[in-house]
Design a protein around this motif. Structure first.
Motif, mmCIF file in Angstrom:
data_model
loop_
_atom_site.group_PDB
_atom_site.id
_atom_site.type_symbol
_atom_site.label_atom_id
_atom_site.label_comp_id
_atom_site.label_asym_id
_atom_site.label_seq_id
_atom_site.Cartn_x
_atom_site.Cartn_y
_atom_site.Cartn_z
ATOM 1 N N ILE A 155 -5.380 -2.881 3.238
ATOM 2 C CA ILE A 155 -4.573 -2.292 2.162
ATOM 3 C C ILE A 155 -5.367 -2.320 0.854
ATOM 4 O O ILE A 155 -5.421 -1.330 0.121
ATOM 5 C CB ILE A 155 -3.228 -3.040 1.989
ATOM 6 N N LYS A 156 -5.998 -3.448 0.567
ATOM 7 C CA LYS A 156 -6.776 -3.579 -0.672
ATOM 8 C C LYS A 156 -7.906 -2.552 -0.720
ATOM 9 O O LYS A 156 -8.105 -1.896 -1.745
ATOM 10 C CB LYS A 156 -7.349 -4.983 -0.805
ATOM 11 N N GLU A 157 -8.623 -2.393 0.369
ATOM 12 C CA GLU A 157 -9.721 -1.426 0.398
ATOM 13 C C GLU A 157 -9.207 -0.005 0.169
ATOM 14 O O GLU A 157 -9.827 0.775 -0.551
ATOM 15 C CB GLU A 157 -10.474 -1.513 1.727
ATOM 16 N N TYR A 158 -8.070 0.312 0.780
ATOM 17 C CA TYR A 158 -7.496 1.650 0.582
ATOM 18 C C TYR A 158 -7.108 1.859 -0.880
ATOM 19 O O TYR A 158 -7.424 2.888 -1.485
ATOM 20 C CB TYR A 158 -6.280 1.858 1.484
ATOM 21 N N LEU A 159 -6.395 0.882 -1.452
ATOM 22 C CA LEU A 159 -5.940 1.012 -2.832
ATOM 23 C C LEU A 159 -7.113 1.058 -3.814
ATOM 24 O O LEU A 159 -7.081 1.824 -4.778
ATOM 25 C CB LEU A 159 -4.984 -0.131 -3.187
ATOM 26 N N ASP A 160 -8.139 0.263 -3.573
ATOM 27 C CA ASP A 160 -9.339 0.306 -4.426
ATOM 28 C C ASP A 160 -9.966 1.695 -4.399
ATOM 29 O O ASP A 160 -10.337 2.243 -5.438
ATOM 30 C CB ASP A 160 -10.368 -0.741 -3.976
ATOM 31 N N GLY A 161 -10.070 2.268 -3.213
ATOM 32 C CA GLY A 161 -10.631 3.614 -3.073
ATOM 33 C C GLY A 161 -9.759 4.659 -3.749
ATOM 34 O O GLY A 161 -10.263 5.572 -4.424
ATOM 35 N N LYS A 162 -8.460 4.529 -3.588
ATOM 36 C CA LYS A 162 -7.521 5.469 -4.216
ATOM 37 C C LYS A 162 -7.636 5.387 -5.735
ATOM 38 O O LYS A 162 -7.633 6.414 -6.426
ATOM 39 C CB LYS A 162 -6.089 5.148 -3.752
ATOM 40 N N ALA A 163 -7.758 4.180 -6.270
ATOM 41 C CA ALA A 163 -7.870 4.006 -7.718
ATOM 42 C C ALA A 163 -9.176 4.595 -8.257
ATOM 43 O O ALA A 163 -9.214 5.092 -9.385
ATOM 44 C CB ALA A 163 -7.772 2.524 -8.077
ATOM 45 N N ASN A 181 0.825 -7.098 -7.964
ATOM 46 C CA ASN A 181 -0.255 -7.798 -7.257
ATOM 47 C C ASN A 181 -0.213 -7.473 -5.775
ATOM 48 O O ASN A 181 0.798 -6.988 -5.261
ATOM 49 C CB ASN A 181 -0.192 -9.317 -7.500
ATOM 50 N N LEU A 182 -1.300 -7.744 -5.105
ATOM 51 C CA LEU A 182 -1.442 -7.364 -3.701
ATOM 52 C C LEU A 182 -0.479 -8.122 -2.792
ATOM 53 O O LEU A 182 0.073 -7.548 -1.844
ATOM 54 C CB LEU A 182 -2.894 -7.582 -3.247
ATOM 55 N N ASP A 183 -0.239 -9.399 -3.069
ATOM 56 C CA ASP A 183 0.681 -10.172 -2.221
ATOM 57 C C ASP A 183 2.096 -9.605 -2.255
ATOM 58 O O ASP A 183 2.756 -9.482 -1.217
ATOM 59 C CB ASP A 183 0.683 -11.646 -2.641
ATOM 60 N N ASP A 184 2.564 -9.226 -3.439
ATOM 61 C CA ASP A 184 3.893 -8.607 -3.538
ATOM 62 C C ASP A 184 3.906 -7.243 -2.869
ATOM 63 O O ASP A 184 4.911 -6.844 -2.269
ATOM 64 C CB ASP A 184 4.326 -8.489 -5.001
ATOM 65 N N SER A 209 1.636 5.190 1.805
ATOM 66 C CA SER A 209 2.622 5.691 0.838
ATOM 67 C C SER A 209 3.512 4.556 0.322
ATOM 68 O O SER A 209 3.899 4.562 -0.855
ATOM 69 C CB SER A 209 3.462 6.815 1.441
ATOM 70 N N LEU A 210 3.822 3.577 1.173
ATOM 71 C CA LEU A 210 4.603 2.427 0.697
ATOM 72 C C LEU A 210 3.811 1.613 -0.320
ATOM 73 O O LEU A 210 4.360 1.159 -1.331
ATOM 74 C CB LEU A 210 5.012 1.544 1.880
ATOM 75 N N ALA A 211 2.528 1.437 -0.073
ATOM 76 C CA ALA A 211 1.688 0.682 -1.006
ATOM 77 C C ALA A 211 1.604 1.396 -2.356
ATOM 78 O O ALA A 211 1.744 0.766 -3.414
ATOM 79 C CB ALA A 211 0.294 0.493 -0.415
ATOM 80 N N ILE A 212 1.401 2.684 -2.317
ATOM 81 C CA ILE A 212 1.324 3.455 -3.558
ATOM 82 C C ILE A 212 2.672 3.435 -4.285
ATOM 83 O O ILE A 212 2.735 3.276 -5.512
ATOM 84 C CB ILE A 212 0.857 4.897 -3.261
ATOM 85 N N HIS A 213 3.746 3.561 -3.515
ATOM 86 C CA HIS A 213 5.091 3.523 -4.103
ATOM 87 C C HIS A 213 5.322 2.201 -4.821
ATOM 88 O O HIS A 213 5.885 2.171 -5.931
ATOM 89 C CB HIS A 213 6.147 3.741 -3.014
ATOM 90 N N TYR A 214 4.902 1.094 -4.226
ATOM 91 C CA TYR A 214 5.053 -0.223 -4.862
ATOM 92 C C TYR A 214 4.389 -0.236 -6.233
ATOM 93 O O TYR A 214 4.955 -0.714 -7.213
ATOM 94 C CB TYR A 214 4.471 -1.324 -3.974
ATOM 95 N N TYR A 215 3.165 0.286 -6.323
ATOM 96 C CA TYR A 215 2.442 0.256 -7.595
ATOM 97 C C TYR A 215 2.977 1.287 -8.601
ATOM 98 O O TYR A 215 2.925 1.057 -9.806
ATOM 99 C CB TYR A 215 0.946 0.461 -7.373
#
Length: 140
Positions: free
Chosen positions: A11-19, A35-38, A62-68
């Motif tokens: 998840i972190k690698e995906y979000l880092d790339g998306k950012a 934060n990543l844990d939440d 999409s859930l990870a992006i929605h959280y942020y």
């Protein structure tokens, strides 16, 4: 690495790339109250609430992006569970060549073992041949 840790890293690698590629998401990703844990807890709670045992990559992303993206989001309680991450292993050309060599070597060793087993079987001698060809009175 445990499955859940691997999930977190994925998840972190995906979000880092998306950012890196999406300036609007980079702003959301940098929020101090996120934060990543939440994010992981939110995803796991959403999966549990859906009643599904699994989700596609796109659904998880999409859930990870929605959280942020959402400021007032209910994360939920931490869930103790194991997570399985499907991932594709991509080998370099050198690794592929080494795998071919290893497979060929293993095949050759197996064939050699079969040949040696076949050769190590006792061959019929003249004495055993004579014993099998000798007739008894009961053979008539």
């Amino acid at each position: 690495m445990k499955g859940t840790e691997h999930f977190k890293q994925t998840i972190k690698e995906y979000l880092d790339g998306k950012a890196r590629t999406d300036e609007l998401f980079a702003v959301s990703y940098a929020k101090v109250n996120k934060n990543l844990d939440d994010c992981i807890t939110f995803i796991l709670n959403q999966v549990k609430a859906s009643g599904c045992c699994g989700m596609t990559d796109d659904e998880v992303w999409s859930l990870a992006i929605h959280y942020y993206d959402e400021d007032n989001i209910e994360v939920g309680k931490p869930i103790s569970c194991g997570v399985v991450v499907n991932h594709k292993v991509e080998l370099t050309e050198e690794e592929k060549e080494q795998a071919r060599k290893d497979a060929l070597k293993a095949y050759q060793e197996e064939e050699m073992r079969k040949l040696q087993q076949h050769r190590s079987k006792p061959k019929p001698t003249a004495k055993t041949m004579q014993q099998t060809q000798t007739l008894s009175l009961f053979d008539f």
